[in-house]
Enzyme design. Structure first.
Site, PDB file in Angstrom:
ATOM      1  N   GLU A   4       0.855  -1.190   0.000  1.00 35.61           N
ATOM      2  CA  GLU A   4       0.000   0.000   0.000  1.00 35.61           C
ATOM      3  C   GLU A   4       0.890   1.239   0.000  1.00 35.61           C
ATOM      4  O   GLU A   4       1.979   1.248   0.574  1.00 35.61           O
ATOM      5  CB  GLU A   4      -0.856  -0.023   1.264  1.00 35.61           C
ATOM      6  CG  GLU A   4      -1.732   1.198   1.488  1.00 35.61           C
ATOM      7  CD  GLU A   4      -2.414   1.188   2.858  1.00 35.61           C
ATOM      8  OE1 GLU A   4      -3.470   1.825   2.990  1.00 35.61           O
ATOM      9  OE2 GLU A   4      -1.888   0.535   3.788  1.00 35.61           O
ATOM     10  N   LYS A  51      -9.574   1.327  -1.765  1.00 37.30           N
ATOM     11  CA  LYS A  51      -9.733   0.854  -0.390  1.00 37.30           C
ATOM     12  C   LYS A  51     -11.078   1.285   0.191  1.00 37.30           C
ATOM     13  O   LYS A  51     -11.398   2.473   0.220  1.00 37.30           O
ATOM     14  CB  LYS A  51      -8.584   1.395   0.452  1.00 37.30           C
ATOM     15  CG  LYS A  51      -8.512   0.876   1.879  1.00 37.30           C
ATOM     16  CD  LYS A  51      -7.281   1.473   2.555  1.00 37.30           C
ATOM     17  CE  LYS A  51      -7.116   1.008   3.985  1.00 37.30           C
ATOM     18  NZ  LYS A  51      -5.939   1.659   4.617  1.00 37.30           N
ATOM     19  N   CYS A  72      -4.623  -3.424   3.525  1.00 42.04           N
ATOM     20  CA  CYS A  72      -4.266  -3.095   4.900  1.00 42.04           C
ATOM     21  C   CYS A  72      -5.429  -3.256   5.877  1.00 42.04           C
ATOM     22  O   CYS A  72      -5.784  -4.374   6.235  1.00 42.04           O
ATOM     23  CB  CYS A  72      -3.694  -1.676   4.942  1.00 42.04           C
ATOM     24  SG  CYS A  72      -2.708  -1.308   6.420  1.00 42.04           S
TER      25      CYS A  72
END
Length: 258
Positions: free
Chosen positions: A40, A111, A148
């Site tokens: 990321e 995300k 994440c």
């Protein structure tokens, strides 16, 4: 599917980061990978909470994606990495881009779970993506993308598996701290075991982030892993291993709640 995870640390200088990424991808090519996974925010680190990420965000045809495309063509591999993506209005996205062996942009994943946790508010700096699973084909595997903090939401892993994923790819910048490394490694193994999938986790590393990138099989066995320093983690993902795990542990078939 020969896979190389790139564990590195980047800063707020995008040009310097591209040099770091180019060197890492050059090294990754020695393993003849089908898939290369970078962390990321590889394009540019999050920086300080007061840093304006809109000022460093790039479009999908910008220099960072162009660099990945060049190396994907050279490696004849799929390359996945994280960036901050410009939006016409408002905050940028925290985006994963996947470049195919021909250098074309295969897909993006924005995300969906922003890190408003542990005293930090990612939603003040970035916009959340749509709630939709993103799965791409790589060498007869179906790779589901998550980023994440998404790892803390088991329903996303299951959504990806229900969309056909047999592998989960998790680029991350998992912030270091008390018990954080333990959370990271435990949750990676949990997502593998509960979904009987391989999990591929590429993380940024010390001093800011936890590192510990890993390739984990569908029974939760860690096949290869890194520590806290920059590293390349290489290994093979085998659909036969997935089939064997699902025969021994048919929990997906035994579900009564869907």
């Amino acid at each position: 599917m020969r896979t190389v995870l790139v564990q590195l640390a980047v800063g707020f200088d995008r040009e310097a980061n591209r040099e770091t990424v180019a060197a890492a991808l050059e090294a990754a090519g020695r393993d003849d990978p089908a898939l290369v996974l970078l962390p990321e925010a590889t394009m540019c680190d999050f920086g300080r909470p007061e840093d304006d990420l809109a000022s460093v965000a790039e479009p999908l045809d910008g220099p960072f994606v162009g660099l990945l495309a060049e190396h994907a063509r050279r490696l004849r591999a799929t390359v996945v990495a994280g960036m901050f993506e410009v939006r016409p209005q408002g905050l940028p996205y925290n985006t994963l881009v996947a470049l195919g062996p021909d250098g074309d942009l295969c897909t993006t994943y924005r995300k969906m779970h922003l890190y408003d946790s542990f005293g930090y508010r990612e939603s003040e700096r970035l916009a959340a993506g749509d709630v939709a699973p993103v799965v791409l084909e790589v060498s007869e595997h179906r790779v589901g993308l998550m980023t994440c903090y998404d790892l803390r939401f088991p329903e996303l892993g299951r959504l990806l598996v229900d969309a056909g994923a047999d592998t989960l790819a998790v680029p991350a910048a998992w912030v270091a701290g008390p018990l954080k490394e333990d959370h990271w490694t435990t949750l990676l193994r949990a997502r593998a075991i509960e979904n009987t999938v391989h999990v591929l986790a590429a993380a940024q590393c010390a001093p800011t982030y936890a590192g510990h990138s890993a390739i984990i099989d569908p029974m939760g066995v860690v096949l290869a892993a890194a520590g806290e320093a920059p590293a390349l983690v290489a290994g093979d993902v085998d659909v036969a291993r997935t089939a064997q795990a699902r025969e021994r542990n048919p929990s997906l078939a035994n579900r009564r709640l869907a």
